[in-house]
Design an enzyme around this catalytic site. Sequence first.
Site, PDB file in Angstrom:
ATOM      1  N   CYS A   1     -53.578  34.850  -7.395  1.00 19.22           N
ATOM      2  CA  CYS A   1     -54.563  35.401  -7.733  1.00 19.22           C
ATOM      3  C   CYS A   1     -55.731  35.681  -6.827  1.00 19.22           C
ATOM      4  CB  CYS A   1     -55.151  34.762  -8.998  1.00 19.22           C
ATOM      5  SG  CYS A   1     -56.303  35.842 -10.147  1.00 19.22           S
TER       6      CYS A   1
ATOM      7  N   CYS B   1     -55.919  43.308  -5.842  1.00 25.62           N
ATOM      8  CA  CYS B   1     -55.378  42.422  -6.742  1.00 25.62           C
ATOM      9  C   CYS B   1     -54.081  42.614  -7.039  1.00 25.62           C
ATOM     10  CB  CYS B   1     -56.010  42.874  -8.256  1.00 25.62           C
ATOM     11  SG  CYS B   1     -55.324  42.196  -9.850  1.00 25.62           S
TER      12      CYS B   1
END
Length: 233
Positions: free
Chosen positions: A63, A181
């Site tokens: 992440c 992302c």
Amino acid sequence: METEIPALLRARELIAPERFTFHSARMRMKHVTKEELAAMDADSDRCALELSDARVDVMGYACLVAIMSMGHGYHRASADRLGGVAAQNGASAPVVTSAGALVDGIRAIGARRVAVVTPYMMPLTQMVVDYIRHEGIEVGDFRALEIPDNLAVAAHDPMALPGIVSGMVTDDVDAIVLSACVQMPSLAAVALVEALTRKPVLTAAIATTWAMLRALNLPTRVPGGGTLLSGAY
């Protein structure tokens, strides 16, 4: 992480002898908010310990925004700490983070100024932009798609990205970060955006794969992986 990085490793297996297994330990997070990201990051030590039981050769913290929301330069502290967790379990392994990999990948291709697309809400997107800038990389135009639900991020159509980039100012940048992302799919659009903009295109998933291969001392050529995974870097 669990879709595009294995896809890239499978693509590499078509041209190279190495074979890979993929193992994951999950940190819980439903809504992409600073509070949930902080709680998620606090779970990363548990995940590193679980993965080290499998004696993996490299670990990747997926992440990007969880790292970047914890403060400038946090990817270094996180990688050191998680590496220590594995070492204490008698299973030392290099740790790469998607946040650090993206920064290192941008530098590797010689880009000084980038355009960035994120799925995050604007405050988190601004944190990502500020984090990249703090690493000495200029950020020109950027887009926050403002998708708060984590599953909706994963369901975003990657073929919408070329249209999004076409509405951005990219003539003053050296490269385009198509997805800051690993959760937001983008791999299917990388070659098209490179062709349309005539700029190098990289993503968090591409950069993480590149960093993992480097940590394993393996050649970094992966078909379909864009400029960074051309094998030249």
